[in-house]
Design a protein around this motif. Structure first.
Motif, PDB file in Angstrom:
ATOM      1  N   GLU A 190      10.673   1.510   4.383  1.00 39.13           N
ATOM      2  CA  GLU A 190       9.446   1.630   3.626  1.00 39.13           C
ATOM      3  C   GLU A 190       8.363   0.760   4.261  1.00 39.13           C
TER       4      GLU A 190
ATOM      5  N   GLN B 219       4.417  12.462   4.354  1.00 43.74           N
ATOM      6  CA  GLN B 219       5.817  12.315   3.971  1.00 43.74           C
ATOM      7  C   GLN B 219       6.744  13.205   4.785  1.00 43.74           C
TER       8      GLN B 219
ATOM      9  N   LYS C 120       2.116   2.895   1.545  1.00 42.29           N
ATOM     10  CA  LYS C 120       2.877   4.134   1.580  1.00 42.29           C
ATOM     11  C   LYS C 120       2.456   4.968   2.780  1.00 42.29           C
TER      12      LYS C 120
END
Length: 537
Positions: free
Chosen positions: A55, A48, A44
């Motif tokens: 992804e 963000q 991840k």
């Protein structure tokens, strides 16, 4: 060629021929693990607030193991085969005078040795490094890591210079081709890695293989020779998985004008591609180019070159020294590839030799490395500041000259340093952003021609095999841009660029009519304005 030059040449060829095969037998497990696994430490994104194409996906261990297998003879055959194919094209299609080689020309190349050539800046500073990327990817596509693949770039370049042309081998090419080739080559290798997918079939598979071939021709050929181009597997076949990557594409118009001189303006269409690959704040990295940025700027402006700017900044190693919620600071070692090109805006010029050259600036720096600092500061939830500072040594560069002209050459060779700094202010989750950046280059000519040279002689009388004018030059590029999100990921972008070139011609005497000027100083400035639509993928 003196004995020292002969010895150096033999050492280069011997190292390539003897050490590289042995490299395939050396256990480089530690290096290779770093080469494939340091790009992604988790599945991840750490932040963000960044746009990404896809992804984050770590590489499959089966694919990583397969890409560690080295195929020396295939890599060497591809390197030699490319040189022979390129020579055949130059000889039998282009009918280039330089391609009429024989054993006599080869022996003469070894006898005479290296000298500075007089090709276009674009040829020496972009085309040759691109050729170097082909040699580099012969190794890279056959299981060799970044550093080992550089030996293929050196070997391929040496073969071309010594055997494949009847012109004397070029000092600048033997530096620019392998060093700049590694920068371009690794970017193209990793870009092609994102495209391939061995799980696909049919039309999708053909499209992916074709796209990978266009991006990285040598890897495409290697996949055909090995059969990987049509083998279907249960894994994607990517060496690096899918790291964090953002892509910005800008299309619009650009206007150019010279500052301080009554030169008029030129305007036309322009496009820009910006790519950021990898995690710039990775904790510790030793894999070259696990983080890099790539910028390509093209334009359709009358009298101007199609390619106006190309830049690569690739991280060789780094360490994060501050990792907090609102602040990150990373230091590292970076390789840089820089190319700036312009041409005449208006040809009618003052006849005085002391007036700036009709072309405002040209700069190529394919061999540059230095230390860099990157930071991220988020004082408020709605505000983020990203910045960088780089200090680099430049081993080889070419920069525009106002005086020296011979064949296609209108620039001086030299070396020096560069300083790059910039910051991006992002507000309201990237809804509004402001970018400021500055790049300063200082280039020194090592060895100029005789300062008493008479410029009233014919062009055929100009000195050859020289670095150019005895001079030191600076080139400064300042840019500012403003972007506003008008619809989803589509932005309106406005900005301007300022280019300033200063050259001091140390000890050079310029005769203009009945007067002489010693050590002239000449400055030229250009402004550029652009309005574009930018899409952030």
């Amino acid at each position: 060629m003196n004995n020292m030059k002969r010895l150096l040449l033999l050492v280069i060829i011997s190292v390539y021929a003897a050490i590289l095969p042995a490299y395939s037998q050396i256990d480089t497990d530690t290096l290779e693990k770093a080469d494939t696994l340091s790009v992604i430490s988790s599945g991840k994104l750490r932040f963000q607030d960044s746009h990404t194409v896809s992804e984050v996906v770590p590489p499959d261990s089966i694919d990583v193991a397969r890409y560690r297998k080295k195929h020396f003879w295939r890599a060497a055959g591809e390197t030699v085969g490319f040189n022979i194919g390129l020579w055949a094209f130059d000889r039998y299609v282009l009918d280039g005078h330089y391609a009429y080689i024989s054993w006599s020309t080869i022996k003469e190349n070894f006898r005479h040795g290296f000298e500075w050539d007089d090709d276009h800046l674009h040829t020496n500073m972009f085309d040759h490094p691109y050729n170097g990327s082909i040699f580099f990817n012969a190794g890279r596509s056959n299981g060799y890591n970044f550093w080992q693949s550089e030996l293929f770039a050196i070997g391929g370049s040496a073969m071309w210079e010594m055997f494949m042309e009847c012109e004397y081998p070029s000092t600048n090419d033997i530096i620019a081709t392998p060093v700049g080739g590694a920068a371009i080559g690794e970017v193209l290798y990793r870009a092609s890695d994102l495209i391939i997918d061995d799980r696909a079939s049919g039309g999708e598979r053909f499209g992916r293989e074709l796209a990978a071939f266009v991006v990285n021709p040598m890897r495409g050929l290697t996949r055909i020779f090995s059969g990987d181009a049509w083998k279907k597997r249960n894994t994607p076949g990517r060496n690096f998985g899918i790291p964090p990557i953002s892509v910005e594409l800008s299309l619009g118009g650009r206007l150019l004008t010279l500052w301080d001189n009554d030169e008029g303006t030129k305007a036309g269409v322009a496009a820009e591609v910006n790519i950021e690959y990898g995690d710039k704040f990775a904790e510790t990295t030793k894999a070259p180019y696990d983080y890099f940025t790539f910028l390509l700027e093209v334009q359709g402006i009358k009298s101007q070159p199609l390619l106006s700017r190309a830049e690569i900044v690739g991280r060789l190693l780094s360490k994060e020294i501050v990792d907090k919620k609102d602040l990150n600071l990373n230091v590292g070692l970076y390789q840089h590839f820089d190319f700036f090109d312009s041409d005449t805006i208006r040809e009618e010029r003052n006849s005085s030799k002391l007036f700036p050259c009709a072309v405002p600036y040209k700069l190529g720096a394919p061999a540059s490395v230095g230390g860099g600092v990157m930071f991220r500061y988020k004082p408020l939830p709605i505000m983020r500041i990203d910045g960088f500072l780089h200090l680099n040594g430049i081993a080889l560069a070419g920069i525009l000259t106002d005086f020296y002209r011979d064949y296609h050459r209108n620039y001086n060779w030299g070396s020096g340093f560069s300083i790059k700094a910039g910051a991006n202010l992002n507000l309201w989750n990237d809804r509004l952003s402001l970018r400021l950046a500055n790049q300063f280059y200082k280039i020194y000519t090592w060895n100029g021609y005789d300062s008493d040279f008479d410029w009233s002689t014919t062009p055929e009388g100009k000195p050859v095999n020289v670095q150019g004018d005895s001079s030191n030059s600076s080139f400064n590029h300042f840019e500012a841009s403003f972007s506003y999100d008008i619809w989803k990921r589509l932005y309106f972008t406005a900005g301007f660029d300022m280019y300033i070139r200063n050259t001091n011609y140390d000890g050079l005497t310029i005769r203009d009519g009945g007067t002489s000027t010693i050590s002239p100083h000449i400055e030229s400035k250009q402004l550029g304005f652009h309005l574009m639509l930018t899409y952030k993928f």
